[in-house]
Design a protein around this motif. Structure first.
Motif, PDB file in Angstrom:
ATOM      1  N   ARG A  14      39.247  33.794 -49.731  1.00  0.00           N
ATOM      2  CA  ARG A  14      40.335  33.188 -48.947  1.00  0.00           C
ATOM      3  C   ARG A  14      39.782  32.245 -47.907  1.00  0.00           C
ATOM      4  NH1 ARG A  14      43.598  38.576 -48.415  1.00  0.00           N
ATOM      5  NH2 ARG A  14      44.933  38.417 -50.253  1.00  0.00           N
ATOM      6  N   ARG A  15      38.795  32.742 -47.184  1.00  0.00           N
ATOM      7  CA  ARG A  15      38.227  31.940 -46.107  1.00  0.00           C
ATOM      8  C   ARG A  15      37.619  30.638 -46.619  1.00  0.00           C
ATOM      9  NH1 ARG A  15      36.615  34.201 -40.827  1.00  0.00           N
ATOM     10  NH2 ARG A  15      35.661  32.470 -39.692  1.00  0.00           N
ATOM     11  N   ALA A  16      37.055  30.731 -47.824  1.00  0.00           N
ATOM     12  CA  ALA A  16      36.419  29.541 -48.392  1.00  0.00           C
ATOM     13  C   ALA A  16      37.412  28.708 -49.203  1.00  0.00           C
ATOM     14  CB  ALA A  16      35.237  29.945 -49.259  1.00  0.00           C
ATOM     15  N   GLY A  17      38.578  29.258 -49.413  1.00  0.00           N
ATOM     16  CA  GLY A  17      39.576  28.527 -50.176  1.00  0.00           C
ATOM     17  C   GLY A  17      39.258  28.419 -51.657  1.00  0.00           C
ATOM     18  N   VAL A  18      38.661  29.463 -52.197  1.00  0.00           N
ATOM     19  CA  VAL A  18      38.336  29.472 -53.633  1.00  0.00           C
ATOM     20  C   VAL A  18      38.776  30.807 -54.239  1.00  0.00           C
ATOM     21  CG1 VAL A  18      36.345  27.958 -53.315  1.00  0.00           C
ATOM     22  CG2 VAL A  18      36.063  30.448 -53.195  1.00  0.00           C
ATOM     23  N   SER A  19      38.501  30.968 -55.511  1.00  0.00           N
ATOM     24  CA  SER A  19      38.844  32.245 -56.147  1.00  0.00           C
ATOM     25  C   SER A  19      37.692  33.237 -56.017  1.00  0.00           C
ATOM     26  CB  SER A  19      39.141  32.024 -57.627  1.00  0.00           C
ATOM     27  OG  SER A  19      37.916  31.810 -58.311  1.00  0.00           O
ATOM     28  N   ILE A  20      37.987  34.495 -56.224  1.00  0.00           N
ATOM     29  CA  ILE A  20      36.916  35.485 -56.123  1.00  0.00           C
ATOM     30  C   ILE A  20      35.888  35.286 -57.233  1.00  0.00           C
ATOM     31  CG2 ILE A  20      38.398  37.204 -54.993  1.00  0.00           C
ATOM     32  CD1 ILE A  20      38.466  38.677 -57.725  1.00  0.00           C
ATOM     33  N   ALA A  21      36.320  34.732 -58.344  1.00  0.00           N
ATOM     34  CA  ALA A  21      35.369  34.500 -59.440  1.00  0.00           C
ATOM     35  C   ALA A  21      34.260  33.556 -58.984  1.00  0.00           C
ATOM     36  CB  ALA A  21      36.097  33.931 -60.647  1.00  0.00           C
ATOM     37  N   THR A  22      34.647  32.547 -58.265  1.00  0.00           N
ATOM     38  CA  THR A  22      33.652  31.587 -57.801  1.00  0.00           C
ATOM     39  C   THR A  22      32.703  32.221 -56.781  1.00  0.00           C
ATOM     40  OG1 THR A  22      35.215  29.803 -58.194  1.00  0.00           O
ATOM     41  CG2 THR A  22      33.334  29.308 -56.795  1.00  0.00           C
ATOM     42  N   VAL A  23      33.269  33.023 -55.913  1.00  0.00           N
ATOM     43  CA  VAL A  23      32.412  33.722 -54.956  1.00  0.00           C
ATOM     44  C   VAL A  23      31.413  34.582 -55.715  1.00  0.00           C
ATOM     45  CG1 VAL A  23      32.308  35.375 -53.073  1.00  0.00           C
ATOM     46  CG2 VAL A  23      34.199  33.747 -53.188  1.00  0.00           C
ATOM     47  N   ARG A  29      24.475  33.986 -58.698  1.00  0.00           N
ATOM     48  CA  ARG A  29      23.804  32.798 -59.244  1.00  0.00           C
ATOM     49  C   ARG A  29      24.010  32.750 -60.754  1.00  0.00           C
ATOM     50  NH1 ARG A  29      20.574  34.730 -55.450  1.00  0.00           N
ATOM     51  NH2 ARG A  29      19.836  33.398 -53.771  1.00  0.00           N
ATOM     52  N   THR A  30      25.203  33.003 -61.159  1.00  0.00           N
ATOM     53  CA  THR A  30      25.479  33.183 -62.572  1.00  0.00           C
ATOM     54  C   THR A  30      26.078  31.935 -63.205  1.00  0.00           C
ATOM     55  OG1 THR A  30      26.443  34.733 -64.124  1.00  0.00           O
ATOM     56  CG2 THR A  30      27.791  34.131 -62.245  1.00  0.00           C
ATOM     57  N   ALA A  31      26.301  30.928 -62.383  1.00  0.00           N
ATOM     58  CA  ALA A  31      26.792  29.651 -62.902  1.00  0.00           C
ATOM     59  C   ALA A  31      26.605  28.623 -61.793  1.00  0.00           C
ATOM     60  CB  ALA A  31      28.266  29.752 -63.277  1.00  0.00           C
ATOM     61  N   THR A  32      26.510  27.376 -62.174  1.00  0.00           N
ATOM     62  CA  THR A  32      26.361  26.360 -61.141  1.00  0.00           C
ATOM     63  C   THR A  32      27.710  26.120 -60.476  1.00  0.00           C
ATOM     64  OG1 THR A  32      26.496  24.800 -62.957  1.00  0.00           O
ATOM     65  CG2 THR A  32      24.343  25.095 -61.912  1.00  0.00           C
ATOM     66  N   VAL A  33      27.628  25.880 -59.189  1.00  0.00           N
ATOM     67  CA  VAL A  33      28.829  25.712 -58.375  1.00  0.00           C
ATOM     68  C   VAL A  33      28.664  24.402 -57.616  1.00  0.00           C
ATOM     69  CG1 VAL A  33      30.039  26.641 -56.367  1.00  0.00           C
ATOM     70  CG2 VAL A  33      29.245  28.187 -58.173  1.00  0.00           C
ATOM     71  N   ALA A  34      29.737  23.679 -57.446  1.00  0.00           N
ATOM     72  CA  ALA A  34      29.665  22.409 -56.733  1.00  0.00           C
ATOM     73  C   ALA A  34      29.086  22.619 -55.337  1.00  0.00           C
ATOM     74  CB  ALA A  34      31.053  21.786 -56.630  1.00  0.00           C
ATOM     75  N   PRO A  35      28.237  21.692 -54.917  1.00  0.00           N
ATOM     76  CA  PRO A  35      27.544  21.822 -53.631  1.00  0.00           C
ATOM     77  C   PRO A  35      28.469  22.139 -52.455  1.00  0.00           C
ATOM     78  CG  PRO A  35      26.693  19.955 -54.847  1.00  0.00           C
ATOM     79  CD  PRO A  35      27.821  20.502 -55.653  1.00  0.00           C
ATOM     80  N   GLN A  36      29.588  21.397 -52.352  1.00  0.00           N
ATOM     81  CA  GLN A  36      30.474  21.643 -51.206  1.00  0.00           C
ATOM     82  C   GLN A  36      31.087  23.037 -51.291  1.00  0.00           C
ATOM     83  OE1 GLN A  36      31.000  19.428 -53.783  1.00  0.00           O
ATOM     84  NE2 GLN A  36      32.373  17.794 -53.022  1.00  0.00           N
ATOM     85  N   THR A  37      31.482  23.426 -52.490  1.00  0.00           N
ATOM     86  CA  THR A  37      32.033  24.758 -52.682  1.00  0.00           C
ATOM     87  C   THR A  37      31.013  25.806 -52.264  1.00  0.00           C
ATOM     88  OG1 THR A  37      33.037  23.800 -54.651  1.00  0.00           O
ATOM     89  CG2 THR A  37      33.272  26.173 -54.334  1.00  0.00           C
ATOM     90  N   LEU A  38      29.817  25.587 -52.745  1.00  0.00           N
ATOM     91  CA  LEU A  38      28.725  26.495 -52.415  1.00  0.00           C
ATOM     92  C   LEU A  38      28.598  26.647 -50.908  1.00  0.00           C
ATOM     93  CD1 LEU A  38      26.329  28.099 -53.666  1.00  0.00           C
ATOM     94  CD2 LEU A  38      24.927  26.064 -53.298  1.00  0.00           C
ATOM     95  N   ALA A  39      28.578  25.513 -50.228  1.00  0.00           N
ATOM     96  CA  ALA A  39      28.398  25.527 -48.778  1.00  0.00           C
ATOM     97  C   ALA A  39      29.521  26.304 -48.098  1.00  0.00           C
ATOM     98  CB  ALA A  39      28.340  24.091 -48.254  1.00  0.00           C
TER      99      ALA A  39
END
Lengths: 350, 350
Positions: A14-23, A29-39
Motif C-alpha cells: 500500500r505504502r509503495a502503491g503496488v501489489s503484494i506480488a511485486t513486493v 529477487r525473483t523477477a526484475t522490477v522497474a527501478p522506480q518501483t524498486l526504489a
DNA sequence: CTGAAAGCGCTTACAG
DNA sequence: CTGAAAGCGCTTACAG
C-alpha cells in the motif's frame, strides 16, 4: 502479545502503491522490477521496518530455510568446534540453525520436514529405523561420524580415524620403542573408536607386535570411565609402557590414574589421545594426540546438505584428514614454550 | 522435493470422519473431545504418520514455539554448559531452539518476532538501539551477563561476580599472605570483568592494601592476550606475588607466561581464575578458581523468558551464587587423593 | 514489468 | 462435543 501490529507485506504494498506480488518479487529477487518501483518498495520497507514473517513464507514456499541439527547430548569439548563450523556455514548460506538433543525423546518429533529443509545427524542420536523412514521419504539428511545402514545412500562426513591412529601408534613404537601399548575403546557402537582400534592393530601388526586382548579396555571416550579402566588394568598387573586413550577426554582420565598410581608419564608409561580438543595442550605433560578437523567436519556437513537441498549430487563420503600433534606425553621433548597456543580460526568481520 | 506428499490435517480429518477443527482440538488439547472421536483421530494420526506443519501452526496461532539465542560467537569453554542449560530447559518446555551468532550481521534480521517468541541475548551480541527497539515493541527478551540500559526493564541473568572475586582475593591475602596481586581485565565493555575488579578492589581495601594501577592489565578473558599481558608486566618489572587472571582462559595463558619466565607457581606467584571451566582442574598446578554456575544461568534464562511468554512477571535480576574452588595454584595443598602430594611451603616474604 | 487470485495448512471465534 | 468458515501472511503460476 506485541504492543503494535507488525507491518505485513500488504502494508508495504500500500505504502509503495503496488501489489503484494511485486513486493514479494523484490523481497525474493525473483523477477526484475522497474527501478522506480524498486526504489519505492525499498523505501516503504525501510520506513515500516518490515520483516517478512518466516511462517508465512515457509507455508507458501514450502521451504523452511533452516537446517536441523540432532545430537545425542551437548557435552564434551568436541562439540563446540563442530557447532561453530555448522553455525558459520549455515549462516553464510542464509540458513537458520535449529538444535535439538535426542535426550529423552525416543522418536524424532521436534525436528523434521515440518520445520527444517534437511537434517544433520550426529552419531547415536537417531534410531536406524527412523533414519530409514526419513530417508525413504526423500528428506535430505547428512550423517556426522556415523555410517548409514548399507542400503541407504546418505552422505556421511567423518575423519581419517584409522590413518590417524596408525600414525600415533607408529610414533610410539618407532620413536619411543614402546611395544606394550594399551587401547581404550570408546562407547560400544562408536565408529570412530572402531576405526581407531583398527589403526592401532595395523600399527602393531606392521611392527610384528602381537595383539594382546588384555591391553584393550573400555574408556568410553570419557574421563572418569577411562580413569577407572586404567586403574583396573594397573591393579590387574597388565604390563604397559604406553596407553592410547581413544580420545583426549579419556587421556585426561588416564593421566590422572597413572599419576595417582605413581607411574611416571611419559617415562614409564607414554599416553596419547585423539582429537586435540582445547585442553589437550594444557594437560601435564602436554598431550600428544591426533588433530581432528572438527570445525571443518561441521562445515563440510552443511556444505553437503546444501547440495542436497539444491538438488545437486552430494559426496557419499567425505573423509577429512587427521594430523599428528607431537607434544610431551609420548616422550618427546617440549617444544619451545615461546610458541603461543594455537587457536581456532575466527572468521573475519565484514 | 519430498517423494510423497506429507499428510495434512485434512487427510487425518477425512480418515477419522471428522472436521479439521476437531483434529486440531485433539492436537492442541484445546477442548474436550468425545472418547470415540478421540480414538479415531489418534488412530488416523498414527496410521498416516501425521506431523503438523510448524509453519501453518505458527501462521495461524501467531506463536512460533521457539526460543531464539543470540551470541557474539561460538567459542570458549564457557559457552558449552550454557548452551546445554538453555537447550535442556527449552526442550523440556516444548520449545525449539534457534541459534544465531552476530558475527557479521550488523542488524538483527535472522532472529526476531518473525521466527521466535522471545530472545535470549548474550553479552555483546546486540546493539543497544536494536535492543531498545525490540523491547519497546513488547518482544520478550532476556539478557545474559549483561545489564540492560537503565530505562529498559529487561530481565537479566548473571552471577555473583563481585562476591566471588572477593572470596578469591581474600583467600590469597588471608591464607597465603599475598599482597602484590595483579588483576587481568576482560574485554572492555564486559560487565563480568568490571564486577570482578570491584571484588578485587574491595578485598584489597578490606585488608588495607593500596590499589596499584600498575598491577592492572588487559587479559581479555583470552589465553593469548593474557599471556602477552603477563609477559609485559614481568618485563616491566612490576612486583607481583599473585595474579587474578580474570577468568580461566586467561589463567591458562598466565600460567604459560609464568612458566616460560621461570617463575614458580604458586610459590613465587600464585594464580587464580574464574568460572571453573572444564579444563581448570587439568591445568598444572590445578587451578584455584571460582565456580560460576553456567549451566544454571542458561536454565534460569529460559525460565524467565518462559514467564514472559506466558504473560507472567519475570524477575528483573537473577543473580546466581558463585563458589570458591580451592585447588593448588593459589598455594594450597592438593585436596584429593587423585592428585600427587605436595610439601607444604612457606610463603615468600613481601 | 506488474496485478488478481488461488493456495500453503493450520487455529480460532462463532454457532449449534 | 462438533463443524463451517474466516483468516494468519506470504508465494506463485497465470494473465496481460
Amino acid at each position: 502479545m506485541l504492543n503494535h501490529q507488525a507491518p505485513t507485506i500488504l502494508d508495504v504494498a500500500r505504502r509503495a502503491g503496488v501489489s503484494i506480488a511485486t513486493v514479494s518479487r523484490v523481497l525474493n529477487r525473483t523477477a526484475t522490477v522497474a527501478p522506480q518501483t524498486l526504489a519505492k518498495i525499498r523505501a516503504a520497507i525501510a520506513e515500516l521496518g518490515y520483516v517478512p514473517r518466516t511462517a508465512a513464507r515457509v507455508l507458501a514456499s514450502r521451504k523452511t530455510n533452516t537446517i536441523g541439527l540432532l545430537l545425542p547430548e551437548i557435552s564434551g569439548s568436541f562439540f563446540l568446534p563442530m557447532l561453530r563450523g555448522i553455525e558459520a556455514e549455515a549462516r553464510q548460506a542464509g540458513y537458520g540453525l535449529l538444535i535439538h538433543t535426542a535426550q529423552d525423546s525416543p522418536s524424532l518429533q521436534p525436528l523434521g520436514e515440518h520445520n527444517a529443509d534437511g537434517l544433520l545427524i550426529f552419531t547415536d542420536s537417531l534410531d536406524k529405523n527412523e533414519l530409514a523412514t526419513l530417508h525413504r521419504r526423500g528428506f535430505p539428511l547428512v550423517l556426522l561420524h556415523d555410517s548409514p545402514p548399507d542400503d541407504l545412500l546418505i552422505p556421511i562426513i567423518t575423519i581419517e580415524n584409522k590413518a590417524g591412529a596408525k600414525m600415533l601408534i607408529d610414533h610410539l613404537i618407532e620413536v619411543h620403542q614402546r611395544r606394550r601399548i594399551a587401547y581404550l575403546q570408546g562407547p560400544p557402537a562408536h565408529e570412530d573408536s572402531r576405526w581407531r582400534q583398527r589403526g592401532y592393530c595395523e600399527a602393531l601388526k606392521a611392527h610384528g607386535i602381537p595383539f594382546d586382548p588384555a591391553r584393550i579396555a573400555r574408556g568410553g571416550f570419557d574421563e572418569d570411565e577411562a580413569y577407572m579402566a586404567v586403574r583396573r588394568m594397573l591393579q590387574q598387573g597388565v604390563g604397559l609402557d604406553a596407553i592410547f586413550a581413544g580420545d583426549d577426554e579419556a587421556a585426561a582420565g588416564t593421566l590422572r590414574a597413572l599419576k595417582q598410581s605413581g607411574r611416571g608419564v611419559p617415562d614409564e608409561v607414554a599416553v596419547v589421545g585423539f582429537d586435540d580438543v582445547s585442553f589437550a595442550q594444557h594437560l601435564t605433560p602436554a598431550l600428544t594426540t591426533v588433530r581432528a578437523p572438527i570445525e571443518q567436519v561441521g562445515r563440510a556437513a552443511v556444505h553437503q546438505l546444501l547440495r542436497l537441498l539444491h538438488g545437486q549430487p552430494a559426496e557419499r563420503l567425505t573423509l577429512l584428514p587427521t594430523e599428528l600433534v607431537i607434544r610431551e606425553s609420548c616422550g618427546c621433548h617440549a617444544q619451545s614454550p615461546m610458541a603461543p597456543a594455537r587457536h581456532p580460526h575466527i572468521p573475519e568481520e565484514v
